[in-house]
Design a protein around this motif. Structure first.
Motif, PDB file in Angstrom:
ATOM      1  N   VAL A 145      36.134 123.425 -32.331  1.00  0.00           N
ATOM      2  CA  VAL A 145      35.011 124.359 -32.187  1.00  0.00           C
ATOM      3  C   VAL A 145      34.837 125.159 -33.477  1.00  0.00           C
ATOM      4  CG1 VAL A 145      34.123 126.335 -30.902  1.00  0.00           C
ATOM      5  CG2 VAL A 145      35.266 124.463 -29.692  1.00  0.00           C
ATOM      6  N   ILE A 163      28.000 122.916 -27.463  1.00  0.00           N
ATOM      7  CA  ILE A 163      28.789 123.478 -26.354  1.00  0.00           C
ATOM      8  C   ILE A 163      28.282 124.842 -25.901  1.00  0.00           C
ATOM      9  CG2 ILE A 163      30.869 122.211 -27.064  1.00  0.00           C
ATOM     10  CD1 ILE A 163      31.968 124.888 -28.172  1.00  0.00           C
ATOM     11  N   MET A 178      31.373 119.795 -17.315  1.00  0.00           N
ATOM     12  CA  MET A 178      32.013 120.759 -18.214  1.00  0.00           C
ATOM     13  C   MET A 178      32.160 122.082 -17.468  1.00  0.00           C
ATOM     14  SD  MET A 178      31.033 123.664 -20.194  1.00  0.00           S
ATOM     15  CE  MET A 178      30.845 124.198 -21.897  1.00  0.00           C
ATOM     16  N   THR A 224      41.683 127.164 -26.514  1.00  0.00           N
ATOM     17  CA  THR A 224      42.953 127.499 -27.160  1.00  0.00           C
ATOM     18  C   THR A 224      44.016 128.001 -26.173  1.00  0.00           C
ATOM     19  OG1 THR A 224      42.019 127.948 -29.338  1.00  0.00           O
ATOM     20  CG2 THR A 224      44.030 129.148 -28.774  1.00  0.00           C
ATOM     21  N   ARG A 279      38.099 121.756 -25.956  1.00  0.00           N
ATOM     22  CA  ARG A 279      37.294 122.450 -26.968  1.00  0.00           C
ATOM     23  C   ARG A 279      38.143 123.562 -27.578  1.00  0.00           C
ATOM     24  NH1 ARG A 279      34.558 122.951 -22.046  1.00  0.00           N
ATOM     25  NH2 ARG A 279      34.957 125.169 -22.289  1.00  0.00           N
ATOM     26  N   THR A 294      40.099 128.651 -32.079  1.00  0.00           N
ATOM     27  CA  THR A 294      41.047 129.610 -32.650  1.00  0.00           C
ATOM     28  C   THR A 294      42.365 128.981 -33.107  1.00  0.00           C
ATOM     29  OG1 THR A 294      40.079 131.244 -31.161  1.00  0.00           O
ATOM     30  CG2 THR A 294      42.156 131.847 -32.223  1.00  0.00           C
TER      31      THR A 294
HETATM   32  C1  LIG Z   1      34.245 129.390 -28.570  1.00  0.00           C
HETATM   33  C2  LIG Z   1      34.311 128.357 -27.515  1.00  0.00           C
HETATM   34  C3  LIG Z   1      35.445 127.535 -27.362  1.00  0.00           C
HETATM   35  C4  LIG Z   1      36.700 127.657 -28.197  1.00  0.00           C
HETATM   36  O1  LIG Z   1      37.437 128.789 -27.883  1.00  0.00           O
HETATM   37  P1  LIG Z   1      38.867 129.083 -28.549  1.00  0.00           P
HETATM   38  O2  LIG Z   1      39.479 130.043 -27.608  1.00  0.00           O
HETATM   39  O3  LIG Z   1      38.607 129.650 -29.896  1.00  0.00           O
HETATM   40  O4  LIG Z   1      39.616 127.803 -28.625  1.00  0.00           O
HETATM   41  C5  LIG Z   1      35.393 126.555 -26.392  1.00  0.00           C
HETATM   42  N1  LIG Z   1      34.303 126.380 -25.608  1.00  0.00           N
HETATM   43  C6  LIG Z   1      33.211 127.149 -25.729  1.00  0.00           C
HETATM   44  C7  LIG Z   1      32.047 126.899 -24.844  1.00  0.00           C
HETATM   45  C8  LIG Z   1      33.181 128.168 -26.675  1.00  0.00           C
HETATM   46  O5  LIG Z   1      32.093 128.942 -26.770  1.00  0.00           O
END
Ligand SMILES: *Cc1c(COP(=O)(O)O)cnc(C)c1O
Length: 230
Positions: free
Chosen positions: A34, A79, A161, A205, A220, A223
């Motif tokens: 992401v 996403i 999803m 994450t 997804r 971080t």
């Molecule tokens: C930002 C985001 C992520 C990733 O989140 P992290 O905690 O940084 O891994 C995953 N899915 C969606 C829909 C997001 O907006």
């Protein structure tokens, strides 16, 4: 080795371990890196380190990066929340749109895909936690949306999803992932023409291992690869 490369190696290792622990083939779990707020240069570095699939939340932000990385052989997924009036910019730009949560949006995607003479792959986003502030369709309405969207000529439904409620403990989130997997199985059992129902996009994450335990095929992760977003 750069921090990012180390992070990527670690994440691959954790994905493999979580898949094996669940008795699954690690290759059945795809990492969607992401990249919201991440600059094109760092995305290129990630691509050079072997990542081949990136997830973006905003169409405008994504367009610039996709252009900048046009020579890299990578796949882009959408996403974020997609407004119907922005569908025309997203269709064809992304290999998969994860966040379709209304028939109105699916129909607009179909119209735009028809104009471009392509078939747009999508996922139906389900609000398994029934949170009023979150996007996603209610569980009860998900099967009907899959059926209606799959009936559109220029849309192909690949699965579901979700963005579950936030907990600081993955074991509290896991039941929501399980619910999405059950829902996917229920819908798959209906053998809807035009709906493949193979993909489960879930896990970020803080909780991707719990998602893999429940069958995630797309995780997804931002971080843990690129560091905290500023
Ligand atoms: C930002 C985001 C992520 C990733 O989140 P992290 O905690 O940084 O891994 C995953 N899915 C969606 C829909 C997001 O907006």
């Amino acid at each position: 080795m750069s921090d990012m490369k180390k992070n990527i190696e670690q994440i691959h290792g954790r994905i493999q371990k979580a898949a094996r622990a669940a008795g699954r083939d690690p290759d059945a779990v795809r990492l969607v890196a992401v990249t919201k707020t991440v600059e094109a240069e760092r995305i290129r570095e990630a691509a050079e380190a072997g990542l081949d699939c990136f997830g973006e939340n905003y169409v405008q932000e994504a367009r610039e990066k996709i252009e900048a990385l046009a020579d890299a052989n990578v796949s882009w997924h959408f996403i974020g929340h997609l407004q119907s009036n922005k569908a025309k910019y997203a269709v064809g730009l992304f290999d998969l749109i994860h966040s379709v949560d209304s028939l109105k949006l699916a129909e607009e995607i179909d119209r735009q895909a028809a104009k471009r003479e392509l078939v747009q792959n999508i996922l139906v986003q389900v609000n398994v936690g029934r949170e009023t502030q979150k996007s996603g369709i209610d569980e009860e309405a998900a099967a009907a949306l899959v059926r209606d969207a799959a009936g559109l000529e220029h849309v192909r439904v690949n699965g579901l999803m979700t963005m579950p409620p936030f907990f600081d403990a993955p074991e509290k989130v896991q039941p929501y992932f399980r619910r999405l997997a059950e829902l996917r199985d229920e819908i798959a059992a209906q053998n809807i023409a035009g709906a493949e129902m193979k993909e489960l996009s879930m896990g970020m994450t803080g909780d991707f291992e719990a998602a893999i335990a429940e069958g995630a095929t797309l995780v997804r992760i931002g971080t843990a690869i690129f560091g905290e977003r500023t």
